[in-house]
Write a protein that holds these residues in place. Structure first.
Motif, PDB file in Angstrom:
ATOM      1  N   ILE C 294     -30.008   3.813   3.923  1.00 58.70           N
ATOM      2  CA  ILE C 294     -30.592   5.142   3.747  1.00 58.70           C
ATOM      3  C   ILE C 294     -30.371   5.957   5.021  1.00 58.70           C
ATOM      4  CG2 ILE C 294     -32.763   6.401   3.391  1.00 58.70           C
ATOM      5  CD1 ILE C 294     -33.601   3.967   1.613  1.00 58.70           C
ATOM      6  N   ASP C 295     -29.883   7.164   4.837  1.00 66.09           N
ATOM      7  CA  ASP C 295     -29.451   7.965   5.976  1.00 66.09           C
ATOM      8  C   ASP C 295     -30.646   8.566   6.716  1.00 66.09           C
ATOM      9  OD1 ASP C 295     -27.573   8.981   7.667  1.00 66.09           O
ATOM     10  OD2 ASP C 295     -27.245  10.806   6.485  1.00 66.09           O
ATOM     11  N   ARG C 296     -30.569   8.482   8.027  1.00 66.70           N
ATOM     12  CA  ARG C 296     -31.589   9.141   8.856  1.00 66.70           C
ATOM     13  C   ARG C 296     -31.080  10.528   9.198  1.00 66.70           C
ATOM     14  NH1 ARG C 296     -33.821   4.425  12.738  1.00 66.70           N
ATOM     15  NH2 ARG C 296     -31.616   3.991  12.935  1.00 66.70           N
ATOM     16  N   ALA C 297     -31.860  11.530   8.837  1.00 65.87           N
ATOM     17  CA  ALA C 297     -31.380  12.907   9.008  1.00 65.87           C
ATOM     18  C   ALA C 297     -31.531  13.377  10.444  1.00 65.87           C
ATOM     19  CB  ALA C 297     -32.137  13.823   8.066  1.00 65.87           C
ATOM     20  N   ASP C 298     -32.397  12.762  11.192  1.00 64.74           N
ATOM     21  CA  ASP C 298     -32.754  13.305  12.504  1.00 64.74           C
ATOM     22  C   ASP C 298     -33.146  12.139  13.405  1.00 64.74           C
ATOM     23  OD1 ASP C 298     -33.868  14.562  14.675  1.00 64.74           O
ATOM     24  OD2 ASP C 298     -34.971  16.055  13.488  1.00 64.74           O
ATOM     25  N   SER C 299     -32.526  12.043  14.567  1.00 65.43           N
ATOM     26  CA  SER C 299     -32.856  10.932  15.454  1.00 65.43           C
ATOM     27  C   SER C 299     -33.952  11.280  16.446  1.00 65.43           C
ATOM     28  CB  SER C 299     -31.618  10.519  16.246  1.00 65.43           C
ATOM     29  OG  SER C 299     -30.632  10.073  15.363  1.00 65.43           O
ATOM     30  N   TYR C 300     -34.042  12.562  16.811  1.00 61.85           N
ATOM     31  CA  TYR C 300     -34.902  12.918  17.950  1.00 61.85           C
ATOM     32  C   TYR C 300     -36.077  13.807  17.580  1.00 61.85           C
ATOM     33  CZ  TYR C 300     -30.785  11.029  20.125  1.00 61.85           C
ATOM     34  OH  TYR C 300     -29.764  10.209  20.458  1.00 61.85           O
ATOM     35  N   GLY C 301     -35.861  14.739  16.662  1.00 59.28           N
ATOM     36  CA  GLY C 301     -36.912  15.690  16.339  1.00 59.28           C
ATOM     37  C   GLY C 301     -38.007  15.077  15.487  1.00 59.28           C
ATOM     38  N   VAL C 302     -37.630  14.712  14.265  1.00 61.17           N
ATOM     39  CA  VAL C 302     -38.590  14.118  13.350  1.00 61.17           C
ATOM     40  C   VAL C 302     -38.175  12.666  13.142  1.00 61.17           C
ATOM     41  CG1 VAL C 302     -39.689  14.253  11.092  1.00 61.17           C
ATOM     42  CG2 VAL C 302     -38.868  16.344  12.220  1.00 61.17           C
ATOM     43  N   VAL C 303     -38.894  11.754  13.751  1.00 65.92           N
ATOM     44  CA  VAL C 303     -38.503  10.345  13.655  1.00 65.92           C
ATOM     45  C   VAL C 303     -38.702   9.873  12.216  1.00 65.92           C
ATOM     46  CG1 VAL C 303     -39.010   8.012  14.455  1.00 65.92           C
ATOM     47  CG2 VAL C 303     -39.060   9.930  16.060  1.00 65.92           C
ATOM     48  N   GLY C 304     -37.666   9.247  11.665  1.00 70.97           N
ATOM     49  CA  GLY C 304     -37.775   8.694  10.318  1.00 70.97           C
ATOM     50  C   GLY C 304     -37.507   9.698   9.214  1.00 70.97           C
ATOM     51  N   ALA C 305     -36.986  10.881   9.564  1.00 67.76           N
ATOM     52  CA  ALA C 305     -36.694  11.863   8.519  1.00 67.76           C
ATOM     53  C   ALA C 305     -35.524  11.406   7.666  1.00 67.76           C
ATOM     54  CB  ALA C 305     -36.372  13.215   9.165  1.00 67.76           C
ATOM     55  N   THR C 306     -35.591  11.696   6.362  1.00 68.09           N
ATOM     56  CA  THR C 306     -34.434  11.479   5.485  1.00 68.09           C
ATOM     57  C   THR C 306     -33.845  12.836   5.152  1.00 68.09           C
ATOM     58  OG1 THR C 306     -35.708  11.694   3.444  1.00 68.09           O
ATOM     59  CG2 THR C 306     -35.576   9.484   4.413  1.00 68.09           C
ATOM     60  N   SER C 307     -32.908  12.880   4.216  1.00 67.20           N
ATOM     61  CA  SER C 307     -32.306  14.154   3.822  1.00 67.20           C
ATOM     62  C   SER C 307     -33.289  15.009   3.013  1.00 67.20           C
ATOM     63  CB  SER C 307     -31.034  13.902   3.003  1.00 67.20           C
ATOM     64  OG  SER C 307     -31.344  13.134   1.852  1.00 67.20           O
ATOM     65  N   ARG C 308     -34.435  14.451   2.627  1.00 63.00           N
ATOM     66  CA  ARG C 308     -35.394  15.214   1.809  1.00 63.00           C
ATOM     67  C   ARG C 308     -36.683  15.429   2.600  1.00 63.00           C
ATOM     68  NH1 ARG C 308     -37.548  13.367  -4.197  1.00 63.00           N
ATOM     69  NH2 ARG C 308     -38.789  15.231  -4.649  1.00 63.00           N
ATOM     70  N   ASP C 309     -37.137  16.674   2.655  1.00 70.30           N
ATOM     71  CA  ASP C 309     -38.365  16.980   3.395  1.00 70.30           C
ATOM     72  C   ASP C 309     -39.535  16.211   2.813  1.00 70.30           C
ATOM     73  OD1 ASP C 309     -37.147  18.657   5.132  1.00 70.30           O
ATOM     74  OD2 ASP C 309     -37.639  20.509   4.024  1.00 70.30           O
ATOM     75  N   GLY C 310     -40.361  15.681   3.670  1.00 69.09           N
ATOM     76  CA  GLY C 310     -41.560  14.994   3.221  1.00 69.09           C
ATOM     77  C   GLY C 310     -41.330  13.543   2.823  1.00 69.09           C
ATOM     78  N   VAL C 311     -40.075  13.127   2.830  1.00 71.14           N
ATOM     79  CA  VAL C 311     -39.768  11.717   2.536  1.00 71.14           C
ATOM     80  C   VAL C 311     -39.221  11.083   3.808  1.00 71.14           C
ATOM     81  CG1 VAL C 311     -38.423  10.107   1.139  1.00 71.14           C
ATOM     82  CG2 VAL C 311     -39.276  12.234   0.115  1.00 71.14           C
ATOM     83  N   PHE C 312     -39.861  10.019   4.264  1.00 69.09           N
ATOM     84  CA  PHE C 312     -39.503   9.389   5.534  1.00 69.09           C
ATOM     85  C   PHE C 312     -39.032   7.972   5.281  1.00 69.09           C
ATOM     86  CE2 PHE C 312     -42.528  12.720   6.098  1.00 69.09           C
ATOM     87  CZ  PHE C 312     -41.961  13.492   7.120  1.00 69.09           C
ATOM     88  N   VAL C 313     -38.351   7.425   6.271  1.00 73.16           N
ATOM     89  CA  VAL C 313     -37.790   6.084   6.094  1.00 73.16           C
ATOM     90  C   VAL C 313     -38.012   5.275   7.367  1.00 73.16           C
ATOM     91  CG1 VAL C 313     -35.472   6.781   6.846  1.00 73.16           C
ATOM     92  CG2 VAL C 313     -35.735   4.793   5.335  1.00 73.16           C
ATOM     93  N   ALA C 314     -38.210   3.972   7.196  1.00 74.73           N
ATOM     94  CA  ALA C 314     -38.424   3.100   8.348  1.00 74.73           C
ATOM     95  C   ALA C 314     -37.920   1.695   8.056  1.00 74.73           C
ATOM     96  CB  ALA C 314     -39.922   3.052   8.688  1.00 74.73           C
ATOM     97  N   GLY C 315     -37.603   0.993   9.129  1.00 77.17           N
ATOM     98  CA  GLY C 315     -37.243  -0.423   9.025  1.00 77.17           C
ATOM     99  C   GLY C 315     -35.803  -0.632   8.597  1.00 77.17           C
ATOM    100  N   SER C 316     -35.535  -1.810   8.018  1.00 73.45           N
ATOM    101  CA  SER C 316     -34.156  -2.201   7.727  1.00 73.45           C
ATOM    102  C   SER C 316     -33.583  -1.451   6.529  1.00 73.45           C
ATOM    103  CB  SER C 316     -34.084  -3.703   7.503  1.00 73.45           C
ATOM    104  OG  SER C 316     -34.975  -4.074   6.482  1.00 73.45           O
ATOM    105  N   ALA C 317     -34.345  -0.555   5.927  1.00 71.44           N
ATOM    106  CA  ALA C 317     -33.752   0.337   4.925  1.00 71.44           C
ATOM    107  C   ALA C 317     -32.708   1.235   5.575  1.00 71.44           C
ATOM    108  CB  ALA C 317     -34.837   1.187   4.271  1.00 71.44           C
ATOM    109  N   THR C 318     -32.844   1.459   6.893  1.00 70.14           N
ATOM    110  CA  THR C 318     -31.954   2.393   7.590  1.00 70.14           C
ATOM    111  C   THR C 318     -30.756   1.710   8.228  1.00 70.14           C
ATOM    112  OG1 THR C 318     -33.089   2.104   9.701  1.00 70.14           O
ATOM    113  CG2 THR C 318     -33.958   3.786   8.221  1.00 70.14           C
ATOM    114  N   GLY C 319     -30.705   0.369   8.166  1.00 67.94           N
ATOM    115  CA  GLY C 319     -29.634  -0.367   8.828  1.00 67.94           C
ATOM    116  C   GLY C 319     -30.220  -1.655   9.338  1.00 67.94           C
ATOM    117  N   PRO C 320     -29.373  -2.588   9.799  1.00 67.90           N
ATOM    118  CA  PRO C 320     -29.904  -3.852  10.308  1.00 67.90           C
ATOM    119  C   PRO C 320     -30.964  -3.593  11.379  1.00 67.90           C
ATOM    120  CG  PRO C 320     -27.528  -3.940  10.144  1.00 67.90           C
ATOM    121  CD  PRO C 320     -27.919  -2.520   9.873  1.00 67.90           C
TER     122      PRO C 320
END
Lengths: 450, 251, 345
Positions: C294-320
């Motif tokens: 799952i793609d992380r849209a932002d590394s520095y501003g909003v930690v855990g942001a995805t391509s969709r506002d209000g939906v966040f991602v964490a852990g190994s869903a984003t990569g090993p």
């Protein structure tokens, strides 16, 4: 697995801090379920974003009007198989153009004759003609003489002829689909196809040459939809072949030698079948041998090459025979107690068959009969071991295998020697109408279709 | 696809304690440029961290002082003298099985790179190529003049004494045994199958157009002359036949 | 603000996110597709975790209990999200149970899938019983059974661990490094040596990536204290001679090919994108990055942001990802979710 580890056998390796996790049976099952999910075992790889399928480039080029694709149509009775990554590959089973192998025809003639005999038994329509050349890849890999342009031009010239060949009989172009006999050709053609599809520059160079030869279709290059090896045809027909079996093979222990240029070159195009070796190894040859009821036995050097080496079999013979004997023949006999080694490529069978005799000089007399899958199939379907399977050209002790199968070598040999007299008198038999072999040029005569 | 020569080749770093006479730097660069300018080069060499999987699975590495990993490293690090040295002998040890290419986690093709080096050795008429290919000339004569690489009459106990005393287990003349093969195209002895005259001329045209005959001339001039004579005759034969056809059509 | 926050996935990241939000007084709906919480460490029966050395059952078990005991967290087991509609502050998630959840924000902690070794057939898994994966060895250890050859339950005398199985391999389209396998393998090697002191353990590698402080605790310790042998060689094939496994490699130092017999071969399996990621990407309408995570849209501003506002991602869903970092990311994504809800008020 039964738990044999109660009492003192219990695992205590972690000292005081260790605690039993007490996974219940069900938890343990959940824990390993992912290992057992083999329904779509290579599911992650069907995603073509991850590994490229050159056929997608081919369809795009056809759409762009740059090439013509020789399609496998319903009339070719295709059977769809799965390849390494779970992709589909169409194997045509009828109306086949035999792309012969020079090593087979020159050296192991029972290889192609067995294949044609099987096709006759099953009423398969085919063409065996004179307007074809070797793929030239043996020479290229052996000597370095040749180049990508020459290899590509030879490939497309031969396949263009396959496409046009039926016109000699008044049939439409594309009627016959090429079936490649040689593993070296199969690997080479697939590699060349990849480069042709990737490189516009190569296409341009080859197009110029084929234009001069009159070998374009509507001014475009003709690319085959699939490059198909005969062993793939044997594999998809294995059920039909087994129906015609007349010799019991249940006592035969067979080892398979898979050919490098068949399954290691362009590996994503190779047939894997979940019903054969668990889908973990190339399915061809093992599939037919199992269908015929032999016991296919594994051995530790299964992945090794045969030692052919292209130039080595001619000029580095010490390497070739050492490799063939020590790393293949010896292992198959000592580990697998093998009665026969089955291959599906020209160079391997030559190497493994011919290089055993010299082993006697150093006390390495393993006596392992060697032949191609289709030769074995024809033999146990009742083909004559001499007239059709042409086993007299094999240097390995095929007599031993025939004895085990209950076929009388001497009797068949006497029959063949009598037949040779008939041949001398001009009464030789043919698997097809010999006039069909010439489709144009000197000697061509139009044969009217029934 | 290929990189420009100047950006690719660095000033070479030779072996300071080698006693071998230095090969002219320009020549070394030319050889490397020939190898890396082939459009396959960048497909076949993507990087290497010396994991050794290629050598692990290499049949030639078992019997020769040859390592595909070493070949890849020479090319990857652009070790021009090392490349030149390897082309003197080592590259001819490769058995061309391509197991290395099937295994490499980078998807390099060491076997494919060897072919680029062999083609380059031939282009420059290197002595190694000439001597290595001498025993192969029978195959090339057959191939270039007929379109078949191998023929029944090439397989005799004289040429293959280690294959045993009998080429066939049925004692009969080769010609008769071949006639008894129930495929009409295989009743031949001088070619593996009967090759249409028109077909061998088409193949010869491909050789001419793709520079293969030039390669052959560089490596073996005598063989080249023989082949040119044979093929000139064949072309005349075909032309005669074509003329006859026209005459027939005119009648 | 009474709408709960939706957390999807009950592994280390999801447990951390749910706990943090509940501790700050937020309601959480935690959806887990399996019938128990804990994620890979529990479901796959891991033994001692890297780098803490704690048993997975204790460490992750504690996190599970904390969530299960919380009155603020509504746990839905054996449930998946089939569709997520709406925007920040007002999402509607349709669940496989037929229920609908109205949530203010969503945190995806959907994890990874272990690489399936059958995709690398030349290394013998699926063909030879005594070729196993690191996960299976973890289970042998965590179950208390001990490390045994599956074919006949014997104690192995020679074990080879192959690194980068399903990682860093362009042949099968898995170019990424799975990050944790080097350290996990060193850990397993030490555990084997501890249980079976007569057993020789060899690790075959192309690089060793026991990153950061793990270098001393795993790489050096496994050699100095446990005499685990590291050989720089990527193994070509694993076959069997009918009695033992045969491993083909190159001794890269002496530049010769070698063939070595072993009793057991362990695949250090990598981390694949979750096999469901294509479905997840559609039902949550979030983008995947090129490898399929799952793609992380932002590394520095909003930690855990995805391509969709209000939906966040964490852990190994984003990569090993390691367990420790997954937990940290779970907390960080929870914080991002709170921030975004605050901003829409």
């Amino acid at each position: 697995m039964a738990d044999k580890h109660d009492g003192d056998e219990r695992f205590t390796g972690h000292g005081a801090e260790w605690r039993d996790s007490n996974l219940s049976q069900e938890d343990a099952q959940v824990a390993t379920a992912w290992v057992e999910q083999k329904i779509d075992r290579r599911s992650m790889l069907t995603n073509k974003d991850r590994v490229e399928d050159v056929r997608d480039i081919m369809w795009q080029l056809e759409k762009d009007g740059e090439i013509v694709v020789h399609r496998i149509k319903d009339e070719h009775n295709p059977v769809v198989v799965k390849t390494l990554f779970g992709w589909d590959k169409k194997i045509p089973t009828n109306q086949l153009w035999h792309h012969k192998s020079c090593g087979q025809c020159g050296n192991i003639p029972g290889y192609p004759t067995s294949l044609l005999w099987l096709m006759n038994e099953m009423g398969i329509e085919y063409l065996d003609e004179t307007d074809q050349t070797s793929c030239t890849a043996w020479n290229y890999h052996g000597s370095g003489i040749g180049n990508m342009v020459s290899l590509a031009a030879v490939f497309l010239r031969n396949f263009h002829q396959a496409y046009m060949s039926a016109k000699a009989m008044g049939l439409p172009e594309g009627h016959f689909y090429p079936l490649v006999h040689c593993g070296t050709s199969f690997g080479n053609y697939k590699e060349v196809r990849g480069y042709l599809l990737h490189s516009a520059e190569l296409r341009e160079q080859v197009k110029n040459i084929l234009g001069k030869l009159g070998r374009l279709v509507d001014g475009k290059l003709l690319i085959p939809e699939e490059i198909v090896h005969y062993s793939e045809w044997v594999h998809v027909m294995r059920g039909e072949i087994a129906k015609r079996q007349v010799v019991d093979t249940s006592k035969i222990r067979a080892t398979i030698h898979p050919a490098c240029h068949v399954y290691k070159m362009v590996p994503e195009d190779v047939v894997y079948d979940n019903d054969v070796l668990g889908g973990n190894r190339v399915a061809v040859s093992t599939g037919i041998m199992e269908a015929l009821g032999t016991n296919v036995i594994d051995y530790s050097t299964w992945y090794d090459c045969c030692g052919f080496g292209f130039r080595h079999i001619i000029s580095e013979r010490e390497f070739t025979r050492s490799y063939a004997i020590d790393r293949k023949i010896k292992v198959a006999v000592e580990e697998a107690n093998s009665d026969i080694m089955i291959g599906h490529d020209t160079g391997c069978i030559t190497t493994l068959d011919k290089n055993q005799w010299i082993g006697k000089a150093v006390g390495k007399d393993y006596e392992l009969p060697v032949m191609a899958d289709c030769q074995f199939a024809a033999l146990v379907c009742g083909a004559d071991p001499f007239k059709i399977v042409q086993l007299h050209w094999h240097a390995s002790p095929v007599e031993k295998l025939l004895a085990k199968l209950g076929i009388d070598w001497d009797e068949k040999k006497a029959g063949f020697e009598a037949y040779l007299k008939e041949v001398e008198a001009g009464n030789q038999e043919n698997l097809y109408d010999p006039r069909k072999r010439i489709t144009s040029g000197p000697g061509y005569k139009r044969i009217e279709q029934k | 696809m290929s990189h420009s020569h100047s950006s690719r080749v660095q000033k070479h770093i030779g072996d300071p304690i080698s006693e071998k006479p230095a090969v002219d730097q320009e020549f070394l660069e030319e050889i490397f440029n020939d190898i890396q300018s082939d459009f396959r080069f960048d497909h076949e060499l993507n990087g290497c961290l010396n994991c050794g999987i290629c050598t692990a699975t290499c049949p030639a590495a078992h019997y020769y002082d040859f390592s595909p990993r070493e070949m890849v490293q020479l090319l990857w690090t652009e070790n021009l003298e090392g490349i030149y040295d390897a082309m003197q002998e080592k590259i001819w040890a490769c058995a061309q099985c391509y197991t290395c290419a099937a295994r490499c986690p980078f998807k390099n093709s060491p076997g494919g790179l060897i072919m680029l080096m062999r083609e380059t050795a031939i282009k420059h008429g290197m002595e190694s190529a000439k001597s290595v290919l001498r025993p192969f000339s029978r195959v090339m004569l057959k191939l270039i003049s007929t379109g078949n690489q191998l023929a029944p009459d090439m397989i005799t106990p004289d040429h293959f004494p280690d294959w045993g005393p009998n080429i066939s287990k049925v004692d009969a003349p080769l010609k008769l045994l071949r006639k008894a093969i129930p495929m009409a195209t295989l009743n031949t002895t001088a070619t593996a199958w009967e090759v249409n005259l028109k077909t061998s001329i088409e193949l010869y045209t491909i050789w001419e157009e793709t520079g293969v005959l030039d390669q052959l001339e560089t490596i073996d001039e005598n063989l080249f002359d023989v082949i040119v004579d044979i093929m000139d005759e064949k072309r005349e034969d075909l032309e005669d036949w074509e003329d006859e056809q026209e005459d027939e059509n005119d009648e | 603000m009474t709408k709960p926050i939706l957390v999807v996935g009950g592994g280390p990241a999801g447990l951390a996110a749910a706990h943090s939000l509940s501790a700050l007084g937020k309601k959480v709906v935690l959806v887990e597709k399996e019938d128990k919480l804990g994620g890979a460490p529990i479901l796959s029966g891991y033994a001692k975790l890297v780098p803490s050395g704690e048993w997975a059952k204790d460490a992750i078990g504690g996190m599970v209990k904390r969530v299960e005991d919380s009155k603020m967290i509504d746990v839905r087991l054996s449930t998946t999200v089939s569709e997520l509609s709406g925007d920040t502050g007002n999402f509607t998630a349709k669940l496989s149970s037929g229920d609908e959840v109205n949530a203010a924000a969503t945190v995806m902690c959907t994890g990874f899938t272990h690489f399936d070794s059958v995709n690398k057939p030349e290394w013998g898994f699926g063909t030879h019983q005594d070729v196993v994966t690191t996960t299976q060895v973890e289970q042998m250890i965590s179950s208390g059974k001990g490390v045994r050859c599956p074919s006949d339950d014997r104690k192995p005398k020679r074990v080879a661990i192959l690194l980068c199985v399903g990682s860093r391999d362009r042949q099968i389209g898995r170019e990424w490094c799975s990050k944790i396998c080097c350290s996990v393998s060193a850990n397993i090697a030490m555990e084997i040596r501890e249980e079976l002191p007569d057993c020789h353990v060899y690790i075959y590698y192309m690089d060793i990536r026991t990153f950061g402080l793990l270098e001393t605790k795993y790489y050096w310790k496994s050699q100095e204290e446990f005499k685990v042998k590291y050989i720089k060689a990527r193994i070509a094939e694993v076959t069997s001679n009918g009695e033992q496994l045969i491993v083909k490699g190159e001794d890269t130092l002496v530049k010769r090919p070698i063939t070595i017999p072993f009793d057991m071969v362990v695949h250090a399996v990598g981390m694949d994108p979750n096999v469901d990621n294509r479905v997840l990407s559609e039902s949550f309408d979030v983008d995947l990055e090129p490898h399929g995570f799952i793609d992380r849209a932002d590394s520095y501003g909003v930690v855990g942001a995805t391509s969709r506002d209000g939906v966040f991602v964490a852990g190994s869903a984003t990569g090993p990802e390691t367990i420790d970092d997954s937990i940290a990311q779970g907390k960080a994504a929870a914080m991002s979710a709170l921030e975004c809800i605050q901003a829409t008020k």
